[in-house]
Design a protein around this motif. Structure first.
Motif, PDB file in Angstrom:
ATOM      1  N   THR A  94      35.469  52.858  43.653  1.00 50.35           N
ATOM      2  CA  THR A  94      36.100  52.044  42.479  1.00 50.35           C
ATOM      3  C   THR A  94      37.545  52.367  42.493  1.00 50.35           C
ATOM      4  OG1 THR A  94      33.871  52.418  41.464  1.00 50.35           O
ATOM      5  CG2 THR A  94      35.864  52.044  40.142  1.00 50.35           C
ATOM      6  N   SER A  95      38.264  53.380  42.602  1.00 53.96           N
ATOM      7  CA  SER A  95      39.442  53.464  42.752  1.00 53.96           C
ATOM      8  C   SER A  95      40.133  52.743  43.479  1.00 53.96           C
ATOM      9  CB  SER A  95      39.841  54.987  42.551  1.00 53.96           C
ATOM     10  OG  SER A  95      41.296  55.100  42.608  1.00 53.96           O
ATOM     11  N   ASP A  98      39.707  49.075  42.668  1.00 56.31           N
ATOM     12  CA  ASP A  98      40.874  48.872  41.673  1.00 56.31           C
ATOM     13  C   ASP A  98      42.060  48.598  42.053  1.00 56.31           C
ATOM     14  OD1 ASP A  98      38.618  48.443  39.975  1.00 56.31           O
ATOM     15  OD2 ASP A  98      38.718  50.533  38.840  1.00 56.31           O
ATOM     16  N   GLU A 102      44.609  45.167  42.024  1.00 59.83           N
ATOM     17  CA  GLU A 102      45.828  45.284  41.253  1.00 59.83           C
ATOM     18  C   GLU A 102      46.925  44.673  42.183  1.00 59.83           C
ATOM     19  OE1 GLU A 102      48.527  45.050  38.428  1.00 59.83           O
ATOM     20  OE2 GLU A 102      46.339  45.682  37.903  1.00 59.83           O
TER      21      GLU A 102
END
Length: 116
Positions: A94-95, A98, A102
């Motif tokens: 998930t990190s 993300d 971004e």
């Protein structure tokens, strides 16, 4: 050339026919052998099964608690560790997603700014 091709094709067709015949013969031999084994050893195997059935029931009865205990121990000790590892992998994925999203947003914003 044409005659050579015809003779080669004939040889190949004969090879296929021989292969099929050999396969069928092998299957017939196997069936005959299985019939022989059943005829010769079938009664003995039936007697052994009859004699071993109560013993197998006792072994199963004796091992059932041990297997159940091992299964419970596995569920108590290993399953939570696997769950934790899966959660860590999920969090890291998930990190990473993300962070990548971004980065893509910033790039897109820069390109839109250049296009204006």
């Amino acid at each position: 050339y044409k005659e050579r091709v015809k003779s080669t094709d004939t040889d190949f067709i004969q090879f296929l026919k021989d292969t099929v015949a050999n396969e069928q013969e092998w299957e017939q031999d196997l069936e005959a052998f299985e019939g022989f084994l059943d005829k010769e050893f079938g009664p003995a195997v039936k007697e052994l099964r009859k004699d071993l059935k109560p013993i197998m029931g006792e072994v199963e009865k004796d091992l059932k608690p041990i297997v159940g205990e091992m299964e419970n121990e596995f569920q108590k000790e290993v399953a939570p560790a696997v769950g934790d590892a899966m959660q860590q992998l999920k969090d890291k994925a998930t990190s990473a997603v993300d962070s990548e999203a971004e980065d893509l947003k910033q790039r897109a914003g820069g390109l839109i700014g250049k296009l204006r």
